[in-house]
Each structure stands twice: as C-alpha cells, then as structure tokens.
Design an enzyme around this catalytic site. Structure first.
Site, PDB file in Angstrom:
ATOM      1  N   ARG A  47       0.843  -1.196   0.000  1.00  0.00           N
ATOM      2  CA  ARG A  47       0.000   0.000   0.000  1.00  0.00           C
ATOM      3  C   ARG A  47       0.880   1.248   0.000  1.00  0.00           C
ATOM      4  O   ARG A  47       2.076   1.168   0.314  1.00  0.00           O
ATOM      5  CB  ARG A  47      -0.930  -0.027   1.210  1.00  0.00           C
ATOM      6  N   SER A  50       3.958   2.484   2.556  1.00  0.00           N
ATOM      7  CA  SER A  50       4.118   1.292   3.394  1.00  0.00           C
ATOM      8  C   SER A  50       5.431   1.337   4.173  1.00  0.00           C
ATOM      9  O   SER A  50       6.497   1.591   3.591  1.00  0.00           O
ATOM     10  CB  SER A  50       4.112   0.039   2.514  1.00  0.00           C
ATOM     11  N   HIS A 106      -4.507 -18.939   3.863  1.00  0.00           N
ATOM     12  CA  HIS A 106      -5.495 -19.322   4.878  1.00  0.00           C
ATOM     13  C   HIS A 106      -6.862 -19.249   4.201  1.00  0.00           C
ATOM     14  O   HIS A 106      -7.093 -18.393   3.335  1.00  0.00           O
ATOM     15  CB  HIS A 106      -5.410 -18.385   6.080  1.00  0.00           C
ATOM     16  N   GLU A 193      -6.197 -22.506  16.843  1.00  0.00           N
ATOM     17  CA  GLU A 193      -5.758 -21.218  17.393  1.00  0.00           C
ATOM     18  C   GLU A 193      -6.575 -20.839  18.630  1.00  0.00           C
ATOM     19  O   GLU A 193      -6.057 -20.292  19.586  1.00  0.00           O
ATOM     20  CB  GLU A 193      -5.864 -20.128  16.318  1.00  0.00           C
ATOM     21  N   GLU A 229       9.593 -25.804  30.294  1.00  0.00           N
ATOM     22  CA  GLU A 229       9.697 -27.184  29.775  1.00  0.00           C
ATOM     23  C   GLU A 229       8.868 -27.417  28.524  1.00  0.00           C
ATOM     24  O   GLU A 229       8.883 -28.517  27.955  1.00  0.00           O
ATOM     25  CB  GLU A 229       9.294 -28.177  30.880  1.00  0.00           C
ATOM     26  N   SER A 250      10.415 -40.003  32.927  1.00  0.00           N
ATOM     27  CA  SER A 250      10.545 -40.912  34.078  1.00  0.00           C
ATOM     28  C   SER A 250       9.186 -41.508  34.434  1.00  0.00           C
ATOM     29  O   SER A 250       8.137 -40.941  34.084  1.00  0.00           O
ATOM     30  CB  SER A 250      11.090 -40.142  35.281  1.00  0.00           C
TER      31      SER A 250
HETATM   32  N1  LIG Z   1       1.454 -15.381  10.526  1.00  0.00           N
HETATM   33  C1  LIG Z   1       1.775 -16.559  10.012  1.00  0.00           C
HETATM   34  O1  LIG Z   1       2.860 -17.051  10.213  1.00  0.00           O
HETATM   35  C2  LIG Z   1       0.817 -17.314   9.138  1.00  0.00           C
HETATM   36  C3  LIG Z   1       0.943 -18.717   9.019  1.00  0.00           C
HETATM   37  C4  LIG Z   1       0.153 -19.386   8.080  1.00  0.00           C
HETATM   38  C5  LIG Z   1      -0.764 -18.655   7.320  1.00  0.00           C
HETATM   39  N2  LIG Z   1      -0.886 -17.302   7.501  1.00  0.00           N
HETATM   40  C6  LIG Z   1      -1.813 -16.569   6.664  1.00  0.00           C
HETATM   41  O2  LIG Z   1      -1.032 -15.715   5.810  1.00  0.00           O
HETATM   42  C7  LIG Z   1      -1.773 -14.529   5.525  1.00  0.00           C
HETATM   43  C8  LIG Z   1      -0.938 -13.319   5.931  1.00  0.00           C
HETATM   44  O3  LIG Z   1      -0.786 -13.363   7.345  1.00  0.00           O
HETATM   45  P1  LIG Z   1       0.431 -12.610   8.050  1.00  0.00           P
HETATM   46  O4  LIG Z   1       0.442 -13.025   9.475  1.00  0.00           O
HETATM   47  O5  LIG Z   1       1.679 -12.769   7.220  1.00  0.00           O
HETATM   48  O6  LIG Z   1      -0.068 -11.105   7.928  1.00  0.00           O
HETATM   49  P2  LIG Z   1       0.643  -9.827   8.487  1.00  0.00           P
HETATM   50  O7  LIG Z   1       2.050 -10.105   8.874  1.00  0.00           O
HETATM   51  O8  LIG Z   1      -0.230  -9.191   9.515  1.00  0.00           O
HETATM   52  O9  LIG Z   1       0.611  -8.905   7.170  1.00  0.00           O
HETATM   53  C9  LIG Z   1       1.185  -7.683   7.193  1.00  0.00           C
HETATM   54  C10 LIG Z   1       1.294  -7.156   5.766  1.00  0.00           C
HETATM   55  O10 LIG Z   1      -0.019  -6.863   5.276  1.00  0.00           O
HETATM   56  C11 LIG Z   1      -0.040  -5.531   4.822  1.00  0.00           C
HETATM   57  N3  LIG Z   1      -1.334  -4.891   5.025  1.00  0.00           N
HETATM   58  C12 LIG Z   1      -1.984  -4.676   6.210  1.00  0.00           C
HETATM   59  N4  LIG Z   1      -3.132  -4.029   6.002  1.00  0.00           N
HETATM   60  C13 LIG Z   1      -3.200  -3.797   4.661  1.00  0.00           C
HETATM   61  C14 LIG Z   1      -4.139  -3.150   3.829  1.00  0.00           C
HETATM   62  N5  LIG Z   1      -5.258  -2.608   4.337  1.00  0.00           N
HETATM   63  N6  LIG Z   1      -3.903  -3.114   2.500  1.00  0.00           N
HETATM   64  C15 LIG Z   1      -2.782  -3.670   1.981  1.00  0.00           C
HETATM   65  N7  LIG Z   1      -1.839  -4.288   2.720  1.00  0.00           N
HETATM   66  C16 LIG Z   1      -2.059  -4.349   4.043  1.00  0.00           C
HETATM   67  C17 LIG Z   1       1.004  -4.824   5.670  1.00  0.00           C
HETATM   68  O11 LIG Z   1       1.352  -3.659   4.986  1.00  0.00           O
HETATM   69  P3  LIG Z   1       2.466  -2.632   5.532  1.00  0.00           P
HETATM   70  O12 LIG Z   1       3.750  -3.349   5.304  1.00  0.00           O
HETATM   71  O13 LIG Z   1       2.261  -1.470   4.636  1.00  0.00           O
HETATM   72  O14 LIG Z   1       2.143  -2.380   6.981  1.00  0.00           O
HETATM   73  C18 LIG Z   1       2.098  -5.880   5.747  1.00  0.00           C
HETATM   74  O15 LIG Z   1       2.952  -5.826   4.621  1.00  0.00           O
HETATM   75  C19 LIG Z   1      -3.076 -14.652   6.308  1.00  0.00           C
HETATM   76  O16 LIG Z   1      -4.031 -15.207   5.439  1.00  0.00           O
HETATM   77  C20 LIG Z   1      -2.730 -15.629   7.418  1.00  0.00           C
HETATM   78  O17 LIG Z   1      -3.846 -16.335   7.943  1.00  0.00           O
HETATM   79  C21 LIG Z   1      -0.112 -16.618   8.383  1.00  0.00           C
END
Ligand SMILES: NC(=O)c1ccc[n+]([C@@H]2O[C@H](COP(=O)([O-])OP(=O)(O)OC[C@H]3O[C@@H](n4cnc5c(N)ncnc54)[C@H](OP(=O)(O)O)[C@@H]3O)[C@@H](O)[C@H]2O)c1
Length: 321
Positions: A47, A50, A106, A193, A229, A250
């Site tokens: 965006r 950013s 996801h 979760e 642990e 144990s």
């Molecule tokens: N977290 C995990 O390890 C994990 C594991 C498995 C699956 N997932 C899935 O992967 C996907 C991403 O999750 P995540 O945890 O990686 O997300 P995240 O870290 O919260 O994503 C952050 C990114 O999204 C951008 N963003 C936030 N709001 C936005 C908006 N309104 N418009 C455009 N960009 C925006 C942010 O932009 P800026 O950089 O500009 O702030 C940043 O680059 C989700 O579907 C999640 O369920 C995540």
C-alpha cells in the site's frame, strides 16, 4: 493421506510467469524471499507509504503499488491480514488479468465468502503450517515446512498445477503438500488457534505458574517448571509422538501425567472446546474478527497490554537478566 513432495511436482507452471505477493509481513516476507531464491519472477505489492517498502527493497525485491503489482501478474498471492482481504480484493479486482490465479495462505476469506472471486480466476490455497520466520529459515537450511493445499475455483484447468508449483517454489514440498479444502483448513486452523495450541496452552501455562506462586514457590522456579519445559515436550512429541514422549520420561513424570492430565482436561474442557469449534463453523468468529478490525482492534490491544504485565512475564525477564 498422500503427501506430495518436490520430486512429484512439475515446476513449469510458474516458469516465465510473474507472481505478485501482496503484503510483506510474516508470510509475505518469507514467501517472497523463498520465491525469489527459487528463481520466480516476483513483485511485492504494497500500500502507499508502506513501512515495509525499505525492507522489501533492501532484500533485493522489486516493489510496486498494489494495483501496479497486480496488473500483468499471472499469480497474485494475498498475504495481508485475513480481516482486510475482502477490501483488498475489491481494490485489486479491476486490475487482475483474465484467467489469473489468486492464491491464499489461509481459507477464511474464501470459506466465509468475504471474497467472491471473479469466475475467470483460478483460486488456490497453499497454507504453510507454521510462522513465516520458520518458513524462511527452513528454506535457507535446504529444508521445508509442511503445507496444506486446496482449490476453490479451477477456471483454466491449471489451478492444481499452479498451486503445487507455488508450494514447491516456497519450499513447502520439501516437507510435503497435503490436500485439503478451504473450509477444512480454515476451520481446523481457527479451532487450533482458539482452543488448542495457541489459545488453551498459554492459558494452562499461566494458570499453572500462578497456582505454584500462590502456593509459595519462587516465581523463577514456577516459570522453569510450567513454561520453560514446553519446548522439551514439543520436541519429544514432534520426534517420537505422544506415546513415545510418555516412554521417554521418568515413571514419576508419566504417572503424574496419567493421573493429573485427564482430570484437568475433563469433559467440561472438551465441551468448551466444542463451543469454540461451533463458533468457528457458524462464522461467528470470522464476524468477530472483522468487527475487531473495524473498531481498530480494541480487544487485541488490551490483551497485549495485559499479557506484558503478567507475573509470568516478569519471571521470564528476571531469568533472562
Ligand atoms: N502469521 C503466520 O505465520 C501465518 C501462518 C500461516 C498462514 N498465515 C496466513 O497468511 C496470511 C498473511 O498473514 P500474516 O500473518 O503474514 O499477515 P501480516 O504479517 O499481519 O501482514 C502484514 C502485511 O499486510 C499488509 N497490510 C496490512 N493491512 C493492509 C491493507 N489494508 N492493504 C494492503 N496491505 C495491508 C502490511 O502492509 P504494511 O507493510 O504497509 O504495513 C504488511 O505488509 C493470512 O491469510 C494468514 O492467515 C499466516
């Protein structure tokens, strides 16, 4: 259930294709770096203004606005927070080329119909089963992280080939890709979760710590017993399974676990866990997540503040100093 591995997958569906990864957060960063190292033609869509732009460029990646990244991309991976994916999709939809593939890590936005993709698009899921930091470090070590894959729409007939090639390019097929559906992945993930690893386990650790401290045990010792642990049991279960873990400890620990564990996680707890599953399946949780985002995350903000102030956190800091 069959695991599809790297040698089973044809990488050519992504050859010469341009991939736009939207978002450079936890998954966006890891998947972009892995794709780049796998030789994929990649652009990171961010965006305006950013805060992640410098980090992405500093990693040698091409960066563009969301609209420019999507324009001309063959594959668009949606890696922003789940609760904003609906509005993000509405913004980029006019720029998606006909027949492009839309990817998710996801299932929530598709399963709960927060996005209804254009019928000409392929829609796939590759959901790594762990955080982005581990996805990246495993890839760098020549290993991979298990992932689920699924297809929601197969408009071109190539959706499966693209999904598998994508899972291969981010390194997950080194560990294995397991077939699922958007609904199954979403519900199982949200249930875990809320009710198991990320929801219940930390609460149990904190409750155990509090009870020992109330009973007069030094907080550092309570921390080492109840929290410290966790890594050991996680590693034992990962390498030997639950039965193997029991055999590795144990007799004293095993008898304690056998007598105490089922009394704590009793029918009442299982009933509460089923309530969490109902909340997920009914869509109430997905709605709560969207409402939380619309109100600028009041619950998450206050929960983070409370967590930092917990006595168990002070014990951890005292042990680290
Ligand atoms: N977290 C995990 O390890 C994990 C594991 C498995 C699956 N997932 C899935 O992967 C996907 C991403 O999750 P995540 O945890 O990686 O997300 P995240 O870290 O919260 O994503 C952050 C990114 O999204 C951008 N963003 C936030 N709001 C936005 C908006 N309104 N418009 C455009 N960009 C925006 C942010 O932009 P800026 O950089 O500009 O702030 C940043 O680059 C989700 O579907 C999640 O369920 C995540």
């Amino acid at each position: 259930m069959d695991l599809i591995r790297e040698h089973d997958i044809d990488p050519s569906p992504l050859a010469g294709k341009r991939v736009a990864v939207l978002g450079f957060g936890n998954q966006g960063r890891a998947q972009s770096l892995n794709l780049n190292d796998s030789g994929i033609d990649l652009v990171v869509g961010l965006r305006d203004n950013s805060p992640s732009e410098n980090a992405a460029r500093g990693s040698g990646l091409e960066v563009a606005s969301l609209e420019d990244a999507v324009t001309g991309a063959d594959v668009v991976m949606m890696l922003a927070p789940d609760e904003i994916l609906g509005s993000l999709y509405r913004k980029i939809e006019p720029h998606l080329r006909e027949g492009a593939a839309l990817g998710f890590s996801h299932g929530l936005a598709i399963h709960f119909k927060q996005i209804q993709p254009r019928p000409d698009l392929d829609v796939y899921l590759v959901a790594p089963k762990g955080p982005g930091t581990a996805l990246r470090s495993l890839y760098s070590e020549g290993k991979g992280m298990l992932a689920l894959w699924a297809i929601d729409q197969d408009a071109t007939g190539n959706a499966k080939d693209i999904a598998l090639a994508y899972g291969r390019a981010i390194g997950c097929a080194r560990a294995g890709l397991m077939q699922s559906s958007f609904g199954e992945e979403c519900e199982a993930d949200l249930f875990n979760e809320g009710a198991v690893v990320w929801g219940a386990v930390p609460e149990i650790l904190v409750a155990g710590f509090d009870i020992l401290v109330e009973a007069g045990v030094a907080s550092e010792i309570a921390y080492m017993e109840c929290v410290g642990e966790l890594k050991l049991i996680a590693e034992l279960i990962e390498t030997r399974g639950i039965a193997g873990m029991r055999e590795a400890i144990s007799n004293t620990a095993e008898l304690g676990a056998v007598l105490g564990g089922p009394r704590v996680v009793d029918d009442h707890v299982r009933k509460r866990m089923r309530e969490v599953l109902d909340e997920v399946r009914s869509g109430r949780f997905a709605k709560a997540l969207r409402d939380e985002a619309a109100r600028d995350y009041p619950l998450l903000r206050s929960a983070r503040m409370r967590a930092r102030a917990l006595a168990v956190e002070q014990a951890r800091l005292s042990l680290e100093s």
